[in-house]
Design a protein around this motif. Structure first.
Motif, PDB file in Angstrom:
ATOM      1  N   UNK A 261       0.800  -1.218   0.000  1.00 46.56           N
ATOM      2  CA  UNK A 261       0.000   0.000   0.000  1.00 46.56           C
ATOM      3  C   UNK A 261       0.832   1.266   0.000  1.00 46.56           C
ATOM      4  N   UNK A 262       0.227   2.339   0.471  1.00 47.70           N
ATOM      5  CA  UNK A 262       0.867   3.649   0.484  1.00 47.70           C
ATOM      6  C   UNK A 262       0.551   4.364   1.788  1.00 47.70           C
ATOM      7  N   UNK A 263       1.415   5.278   2.168  1.00 39.72           N
ATOM      8  CA  UNK A 263       1.213   6.132   3.329  1.00 39.72           C
ATOM      9  C   UNK A 263       1.250   7.580   2.879  1.00 39.72           C
ATOM     10  N   UNK A 264       0.380   8.423   3.474  1.00 39.24           N
ATOM     11  CA  UNK A 264       0.272   9.824   3.067  1.00 39.24           C
ATOM     12  C   UNK A 264       0.314  10.734   4.278  1.00 39.24           C
ATOM     13  N   UNK A 265       0.942  11.874   4.119  1.00 39.05           N
ATOM     14  CA  UNK A 265       0.948  12.876   5.180  1.00 39.05           C
ATOM     15  C   UNK A 265      -0.485  13.359   5.410  1.00 39.05           C
ATOM     16  N   UNK A 266      -0.883  13.476   6.677  1.00 39.20           N
ATOM     17  CA  UNK A 266      -2.235  13.883   7.021  1.00 39.20           C
ATOM     18  C   UNK A 266      -3.206  12.735   7.176  1.00 39.20           C
ATOM     19  N   UNK A 267      -2.755  11.512   6.908  1.00 40.00           N
ATOM     20  CA  UNK A 267      -3.629  10.345   6.980  1.00 40.00           C
ATOM     21  C   UNK A 267      -3.736   9.833   8.413  1.00 40.00           C
ATOM     22  N   UNK A 268      -4.956   9.489   8.813  1.00 37.88           N
ATOM     23  CA  UNK A 268      -5.173   8.909  10.133  1.00 37.88           C
ATOM     24  C   UNK A 268      -4.693   7.469  10.128  1.00 37.88           C
ATOM     25  N   UNK A 269      -3.896   7.094  11.147  1.00 36.79           N
ATOM     26  CA  UNK A 269      -3.335   5.752  11.217  1.00 36.79           C
ATOM     27  C   UNK A 269      -3.584   5.144  12.588  1.00 36.79           C
ATOM     28  N   UNK A 270      -3.531   3.810  12.606  1.00 30.59           N
ATOM     29  CA  UNK A 270      -3.663   3.051  13.851  1.00 30.59           C
ATOM     30  C   UNK A 270      -2.389   2.264  14.078  1.00 30.59           C
ATOM     31  N   UNK A 271      -1.914   2.271  15.313  1.00 30.95           N
ATOM     32  CA  UNK A 271      -0.719   1.515  15.675  1.00 30.95           C
ATOM     33  C   UNK A 271      -1.177   0.216  16.336  1.00 30.95           C
ATOM     34  N   UNK A 272      -0.704  -0.911  15.784  1.00 29.47           N
ATOM     35  CA  UNK A 272      -1.108  -2.227  16.277  1.00 29.47           C
ATOM     36  C   UNK A 272       0.098  -2.941  16.875  1.00 29.47           C
TER      37      UNK A 272
END
Length: 446
Positions: A261-272
């Protein structure tokens, strides 16, 4: 900020790379095929060819034995078999290749798992005189288990059956029927003679009844998708960076390789597995900031919040974050000489995370002759393929292997000496696989 031209070039160049593996029964001619492929595509250095010619003359052969280009171990040359996985890198004007020449003997099936685990294509050789044998079925099953999207059936030694079309057609029909039961998505059958060079790089004039591509033509043109950006974003943390310098007194970054996938600045993320949430405040690639990064780039991710994150945690977009579990149901290929037993304590390594675990159940072992399941075998021994249920001491963020080969795979490791016991694929890897029921927590003591 935008992605640099260099990073875009890196993404584009990746689409020209094909990783493929060869497999087949003993003496089917895998190493000869690989040697012929390298030789006829002008991918062999002069000194390498001279060394092969000298070695061939020393063995009383009039012509170079091209199998020696890949059989590098002394034991391989003495016995005339492939023992270890031999990797070769070569290129044509159309595409770059990473080739894994894997062993054919049944006791080295586990080595094929190593070679094919990252392959997009598998070349399965069959001796035209012998047809489909048990090891052929085993290699087809391993290719299906590892979700290799393209399989080439190379019917070799056609020169020894007088290039007869009915022989090729019968073998192709039998193999295709078997592989279809395994849900192999694409099968291409090619009649060849690796020794004589027929249909390897150049078309054969002795098999004018065959109108398909040569092996190299197929390798150069088979569609290969490296576009992992359509998959859910998965970022296993390898290292926490805190330089604590005067220029960056508050810098905290999480370094690793984007698995998919991809990661974007400003994107909400979850740490698992903690489940804590934050927002990506910055992404650094090769010392430069960027707004977006894709798999398989190695990056450093910065978050808005100062969370407790360490090696082994997984950062994923909140909208597509995977569920966590402590009950892992999977198909495994047992690769160790010692057996895997019910109740055995192991370590489970998933991406950058390693946790304690215990084997709760071995529901079935796959019988390759008819793809049936042998129920409750009690143990798995070297080269066995079977279903397992593993209970972990800590939650894991596992995807199904069918959805992601990177985050759906894991290793089972002996905690005593670090030996790899089995390679696992989470979820149902075979359509015919037995359904394993995960019991409620039984209070396993780790």
């Amino acid at each position: 900020m935008t992605v640099t031209n260099g990073l875009l070039s890196e993404q584009l160049s990746a689409t020209t790379l094909l990783r493929f593996a060869t497999a087949g029964s003993v003496d089917d001619g895998k190493s000869t095929l690989v040697g012929r492929l390298l030789h006829d595509s002008k991918s062999v250095l002069t000194d390498q060819l001279e060394a092969v010619e000298r070695a061939s003359l020393g063995r009383g052969q009039d012509t170079p034995d091209l199998a020696l280009l890949t059989d590098g171990l002394r034991a391989e040359r003495e016995q005339g078999i492939t023992i270890d996985v031999a990797y070769r890198y070569f290129a044509t004007p159309a595409r770059r290749f990473i080739l894994a020449d894997t062993p054919g003997h049944v006791q080295y099936t586990r080595n094929m798992v190593t070679g094919a685990s990252t392959a997009e294509l598998a070349v399965v050789l069959v001796d035209a005189r012998n047809g489909v044998v048990e090891q052929t079925r085993r290699h087809a099953a391993v290719a299906a288990l590892l979700r290799v999207p393209h399989v080439v059936l190379a019917v070799n030694k056609m020169d020894l059956v007088e290039y007869a079309e009915p022989v090729f057609a019968a073998i192709a029909e039998e193999f295709t029927a078997y592989a279809s039961q395994l849900d192999v998505p694409e099968i291409t059958a090619i009649p060849i003679s690796a020794l004589a060079g027929d249909n390897v790089v150049e078309p054969s004039s002795r098999m004018d009844w065959y109108g398909g591509p040569t092996v190299l033509e197929h390798l150069e043109t088979v569609p290969v998708s490296h576009d992992l950006t359509g998959c859910p974003g998965r970022f296993p943390v390898q290292y926490v960076i805190r330089p604590q310098t005067a220029l960056h007194p508050d810098y905290r970054g999480y370094a690793g390789q984007i698995a998919s996938g991809a990661l974007r600045v400003g994107e909400a993320v979850t740490v698992l597995p903690s489940g804590r949430t934050s927002t990506i405040s910055g992404i650094d690639v090769l010392g430069r900031e960027t707004d977006i990064a894709w798999a398989p780039q190695s990056v450093t991710v910065r978050l808005d919040d100062d969370l407790d994150i360490s090696r082994g945690d997984l950062i994923a977009p909140s909208a597509t974050a995977p569920a966590t579990t402590q009950d892992v149901v999977a198909t495994v290929c047992h690769v160790a000489d010692r057996p895997l037993l019910v109740g055995q304590r192991v370590l489970l390594k998933h991406t950058t995370r390693t946790v304690k675990a215990i084997v709760k159940e071995i529901p079935s072992r796959l019988t390759l002759d008819d793809l049936s399941q042998h129920p409750n075998p009690g143990e798995l021994v070297a080269n066995d393929i079977g279903r397992v249920v593993v209970r972990t001491a800590e939650p894991l963020a596992l995807d199904s292997y069918e959805e992601s080969r990177r985050t759906g795979s894991f290793l089972l490791i002996d905690p005593a000496d670090g030996t790899t016991l089995a390679a696992g694929m989470a979820g149902e890897s075979f359509s015919a696989a037995a359904t394993a029921v995960v019991d409620a927590d039984e209070g396993w003591d780790f």
